[in-house]
Write an enzyme that holds these catalytic residues in place. Structure first.
Site, PDB file in Angstrom:
ATOM      1  N   ASP A 487      -4.764 -43.844 -44.518  1.00 48.72           N
ATOM      2  CA  ASP A 487      -5.513 -42.797 -45.206  1.00 48.72           C
ATOM      3  C   ASP A 487      -6.622 -42.210 -44.352  1.00 48.72           C
ATOM      4  O   ASP A 487      -7.185 -41.176 -44.693  1.00 48.72           O
ATOM      5  CB  ASP A 487      -6.173 -43.401 -46.457  1.00 48.72           C
ATOM      6  CG  ASP A 487      -5.295 -43.274 -47.680  1.00 48.72           C
ATOM      7  OD1 ASP A 487      -4.546 -42.291 -47.762  1.00 48.72           O
ATOM      8  OD2 ASP A 487      -5.364 -44.160 -48.544  1.00 48.72           O
TER       9      ASP A 487
HETATM   10  C1  BGC Z   1     -10.460 -46.379 -47.039  1.00 52.81           C
HETATM   11  C2  BGC Z   1      -8.970 -46.521 -47.145  1.00 52.81           C
HETATM   12  C3  BGC Z   1      -8.487 -46.025 -48.466  1.00 52.81           C
HETATM   13  C4  BGC Z   1      -9.009 -44.601 -48.714  1.00 52.81           C
HETATM   14  C5  BGC Z   1      -8.565 -44.026 -50.030  1.00 52.81           C
HETATM   15  C6  BGC Z   1     -10.887 -44.979 -47.385  1.00 52.81           C
HETATM   16  O1  BGC Z   1     -12.283 -44.900 -47.403  1.00 52.81           O
HETATM   17  O2  BGC Z   1     -10.869 -46.729 -45.751  1.00 52.81           O
HETATM   18  O3  BGC Z   1      -8.609 -47.870 -46.935  1.00 52.81           O
HETATM   19  O4  BGC Z   1      -7.112 -46.018 -48.469  1.00 52.81           O
HETATM   20  O5  BGC Z   1     -10.407 -44.585 -48.630  1.00 52.81           O
HETATM   21  O6  BGC Z   1      -9.257 -44.492 -51.103  1.00 52.81           O
HETATM   22  C1  NOJ Z   2      -5.815 -48.621 -48.841  1.00 42.36           C
HETATM   23  C2  NOJ Z   2      -5.001 -47.676 -49.647  1.00 42.36           C
HETATM   24  O1  NOJ Z   2      -4.918 -48.125 -50.980  1.00 42.36           O
HETATM   25  C3  NOJ Z   2      -3.613 -47.540 -49.065  1.00 42.36           C
HETATM   26  O2  NOJ Z   2      -2.905 -46.577 -49.799  1.00 42.36           O
HETATM   27  C4  NOJ Z   2      -3.665 -47.180 -47.614  1.00 42.36           C
HETATM   28  O3  NOJ Z   2      -2.345 -47.157 -47.127  1.00 42.36           O
HETATM   29  C5  NOJ Z   2      -4.498 -48.168 -46.843  1.00 42.36           C
HETATM   30  N1  NOJ Z   2      -5.790 -48.285 -47.438  1.00 42.36           N
HETATM   31  C6  NOJ Z   2      -4.656 -47.778 -45.381  1.00 42.36           C
HETATM   32  O4  NOJ Z   2      -5.480 -46.674 -45.220  1.00 42.36           O
END
Ligand code: BGC
Ligand code: NOJ
Length: 814
Positions: A487
């Site tokens: 993400d």
């Molecule tokens: C986090 C991710 C997460 C994303 C969406 C980001 O701040 O680092 O792990 O998937 O937010 O909520």
């Molecule tokens: C947490 C999110 O829930 C997931 O969808 C994502 O793939 C990982 N972070 C990596 O960014």
């Protein structure tokens, strides 16, 4: 260092001191009513949606973090001494403190001044309520006169509003007290048809419903004036902060035990029957009273607890293993499966790290969660698949999240995470292999929740691939869109505004930045769709998607190869990310692990080379970090990944979710020792011995362990709600142990450590129990099968004749 121990027989983790480094929680509830429950009685409850139907309060950025919950106070009426048997909130010295976190329940007990108290908290199946069974025992040689106080603080339902909109909320709170039951009915007078109730099995010496009356002005939960004085105020809340507290006085003979049953429940009335008498403002209690009466009776409570235990016997009984490794056994048989149930139910909504007011159910997350859950309750997996696909858009793209209460796509977060559509195929394929229920493919499913747009689910899967085919970039790889699995790889965002969300803002047209990771994912999803199409006799489709997979495989191997490993992506300028050419972020785990998992480069040495590079550059004793070198500064063209200080989260943290991709990759390459070694490095049970370093619960996975660039290397964050649960469960059960559902039967293809002489497992698959015994006869991974005494070719156990319920499988491995 440890803070407790595993009691595997009881399927419990026993915490023996309350001052764990961080709150160590459990969940109660597994259907619609849920609660977070820490080892010190902290946490909150909600019905279905942690934001919109919050029963009790959780405070944000609280100090200490775990403060506020389901507290019971004991007062010794002779001395005036009082304490909380859960340690919090009074933090009094206790003897024999323990918290047993089990499957859907926790029991917290302790003794002080010869008074032992144990409270078991759980949610009965098929009910929207939680039970606290408090047993008080006088272990003195003299009679004891004690007062027991319960306490909960009600949330005014919408948790975000509750935490912020004081000017309104401090005037809206309303309660009723009738027959010693406390009813919380804020906003019931207007548009809500639900209320909460809090009952007690014993007759009361008093009660409180206004927080300030119970606590006293300028006091906190650690020093309630009502408890200190041993006298409830019988307060009725008009506005301010409604709460519930019962006061019970007990006189206990030496050795005597008494049980008090508290029940906190959620109840809805039909709109036209909200009030009794009609026209009044009094809550109609006709349909809730029988429920209240039922759980005042200890016999019914015990029966409900027994039913919960049986439910978990059945769920966990689907897959049980006895291997030479006690950690693997414990995780597979108990805790990893249990965590998969939590991620399925909770997605990423409510934990110590997710506030319950943020994210809904993720399209990507929930599809992946199915990998670890589908075998336990296939019918709920089916429902989830249909809900998820109904939020897909006609283009094949998807809302990134939806709200569980409305089941509608979340507009605020939007879509265009270009990996999303592929996960639907992977989720559906997992469901089909487990169940053989191909009828789901014919289910009419709308797009974007719009009635009239129904097409068969199968068509949704086709659109998923079409979405990617319509969005290929300059190298023939899938365009990344807002981001892919990572993400934080926001290649079209270019954010220079403080506070702007990387997840929802885009400033480029997105026609250049590509993802090698999605390329690898697409090889897998297209291959799965091809296999599935041939199962349902769609030969043309099967050929078409096989071809899509083949072409993308080729593209990844040519365009996405950096010489020793796979490139991660191409940025908006067409430059490589995850390449020797980069100064930082030269190699990423995702493209190595997923390429190998998808079978890319198994034959030409690329997968081996990529995984060797992982070992050389990314592996640490605490797990495999996400990339190296970590980004030491903010790169506007990469986005959120470079916002984290080195070693944390997506910037070179050990992102436990993707470690099992490397595990499966090693399995694909036949390397059982390496696969099991990586699996064990992040295993919570293995890490139990370093609880002072790891700091989070030793019974569940955390999303992240700080990477080698972090000053706190080895410290975990974001426990419970993470794709790590499903992926590790999938990696160990289906790939290392190798017991894998396929369309044509149950495959037995273990790739286990060479030192394992044997293992046994039992797997319920499509209603048949397979008793499997694997024996090593040589160092390799070749399997010879004997099924019910007869040799069978290949490694798939075909379905038995109709009516046969048990199959004995012997597998020789050499
Ligand atoms: C986090 C991710 C997460 C994303 C969406 C980001 O701040 O680092 O792990 O998937 O937010 O909520
Ligand atoms: C947490 C999110 O829930 C997931 O969808 C994502 O793939 C990982 N972070 C990596 O960014």
């Amino acid at each position: 260092m440890k803070y407790g121990y595993f009691d595997d027989k009881a399927r419990e983790y026993v915490i023996t001191r309350p001052d764990t480094p961080l709150p160590w929680i459990n969940y109660i509830g597994c259907q619609g009513y849920f609660g977070i429950l820490s080892a010190t009685g902290g946490g909150y409850s909600y019905y279905r949606d942690a934001r919109l139907r919050r029963l009790t309060r959780g405070r944000y950025n609280n100090v200490p973090a775990d403060f506020g919950g389901r507290y019971v106070y004991v007062r010794d009426n002779a001395s005036g001494d009082y304490w909380s048997p859960s340690w919090m909130p009074t933090q009094s010295d206790l003897e024999d403190y323990s918290c047993r976190h089990g499957m859907g329940y926790s029991t917290i007990s302790a003794k002080r001044s010869g008074i032992r108290t144990a409270t078991r908290y759980f949610v009965p199946l098929d009910e929207t309520l939680e039970i606290w069974q408090t047993t008080v025992t006088n272990e003195r040689l003299t009679p004891a006169d004690v007062s027991i106080f319960s306490s909960v603080e009600f949330c005014l339902w919408e948790a975000n509003d509750d935490a912020t909109n004081y000017q309104r909320n401090l005037s809206t709170g309303q309660v009723e007290v009738e027959d010693e039951v406390i009813y919380h009915k804020t906003e019931y007078r207007e548009r809500r048809n639900h209320f909460a109730w809090f009952s007690c099995s014993e007759s009361l010496a008093g009660f409180d419903t206004q927080r300030e009356s119970f606590l006293g002005p300028w006091r906190g939960w650690n020093k309630p004036v009502a408890v200190e004085e041993g006298r409830s105020r019988n307060s009725i809340a008009y506005g301010w902060s409604p709460m519930g507290s019962h006061h019970v006085k007990l006189t206990l003979a030496p050795g005597e035990s008494r049980q008090i049953i508290y029940v906190l429940g959620y109840h809805e009335n039909p709109n036209e029957q909200k009030f009794d008498p009609p026209g009044s403002q009094t809550v109609n209690k006709t349909t809730v009273k029988p429920i209240i009466a039922k759980y005042r009776d200890a016999k019914n409570v015990e029966a409900a607890f027994a039913a919960l235990g049986k439910h978990w016997d059945e769920l966990l009984g689907v897959y049980q293993v006895a291997s030479p490794d006690e950690h693997a056994n414990r995780m597979v048989n108990i805790w990893n499966a249990y965590q998969c149930m939590a991620t399925f139910n909770m997605s990423r909504s409510a934990s110590s790290f997710e506030t319950g007011i943020g994210r809904g159910l993720g399209f990507r997350d929930s599809n992946q969660d199915l990998l670890g859950f589908v075998h336990m309750v296939p019918s709920r997996a089916r429902e989830r698949i249909l809900d998820l696909s109904a939020t897909q858009l006609a283009s094949g793209g998807a809302y990134h999240q939806y709200q569980p209460l409305t089941k509608k796509g979340n507009n605020d977060i939007g879509g265009d995470f270009n990996d999303d559509p592929h996960w639907l195929i992977i989720g559906v394929a997992a469901y089909l292999k487990e169940t053989g229920d191909f009828s789901i493919l014919d289910e009419p499913v709308v797009f974007d929740n719009q009635p009239g747009t129904e097409v068969p689910l199968y068509e949704h899967l086709r659109r998923s691939i079409q979405y990617a085919l319509d969005r290929l970039g300059p190298h023939g790889l899938p365009l990344i869109g807002r981001a892919d699995w990572n993400d934080c790889l926001n290649l079209n965002c270019f954010s220079d505004t403080p506070g702007q969300s990387f997840q929802t803002s885009t400033s480029k047209d997105g026609k250049v930045a590509e993802s090698v990771f999605i390329g690898a994912l697409m090889v897998l999803s297209a291959r799965e769709l091809s296999a599935l199409a041939s199962q349902v006799g769609k030969a043309d489709d099967a050929a078409f998607y096989a071809d899509v997979a083949k072409t993308m495989d080729e593209t990844v191997r040519t365009q996405g190869w950096d010489g020793e490993w796979f490139v991660r992506a191409f940025d908006d300028f067409g430059r490589k990310i995850g390449s020797k050419e980069n100064e930082e972020g030269k190699i990423f785990i995702e493209s190595q692990g997923f390429a190998a998992l998808a079978g890319i480069g198994l034959d030409d040495g690329k997968a081996r080379s990529a995984l060797d590079a992982v070992r050389k550059h990314l592996a640490t004793p605490h797990g495999i970090v996400l990339q190296q070198p970590a980004y030491s500064r903010y790169y506007i063209e990469y986005g959120e990944i470079s916002t984290y200080p080195p070693g944390y989260k997506e910037n070179a943290g050990i992102f436990c979710h993707n470690n099992p991709w490397v595990v499966i990759g090693e399995v694909m390459l036949g390397n059982g020792d390496a696969a099991f070694d990586y699996y064990s490095r992040i295993s919570p049970s293995v890490r139990e011995g370093i609880s002072d370093v790891h700091r989070l619960e030793p019974y569940v996975y955390a999303q992240m362990i700080a990477g080698r660039d972090a000053p706190t290397h080895g410290e975990a964050k974001n426990s419970w709600l993470t794709g790590t649960a499903a992926w590790n469960y999938y990696a160990i059960t289906q790939w290392i142990l190798g017991i894998r559902p396929e369309y044509t039967g149950l495959r037995i293809a273990p790739v286990v450590p060479e030192r394992w002489p044997s293992f046994t497992a039992s797997r319920v698959f499509r209603g048949v129990t397979y008793d499997i015994s694997v024996k090593r006869t040589g160092a390799g991974n070749t399997v010879s099968l004997i099924v019910d005494g007869k040799p069978v070719d290949g490694d798939i156990v075909p379905p038995p004749a109709k009516g046969v319920k048990t199959v004995k499988v012997e597998a020789l491995l050499g």
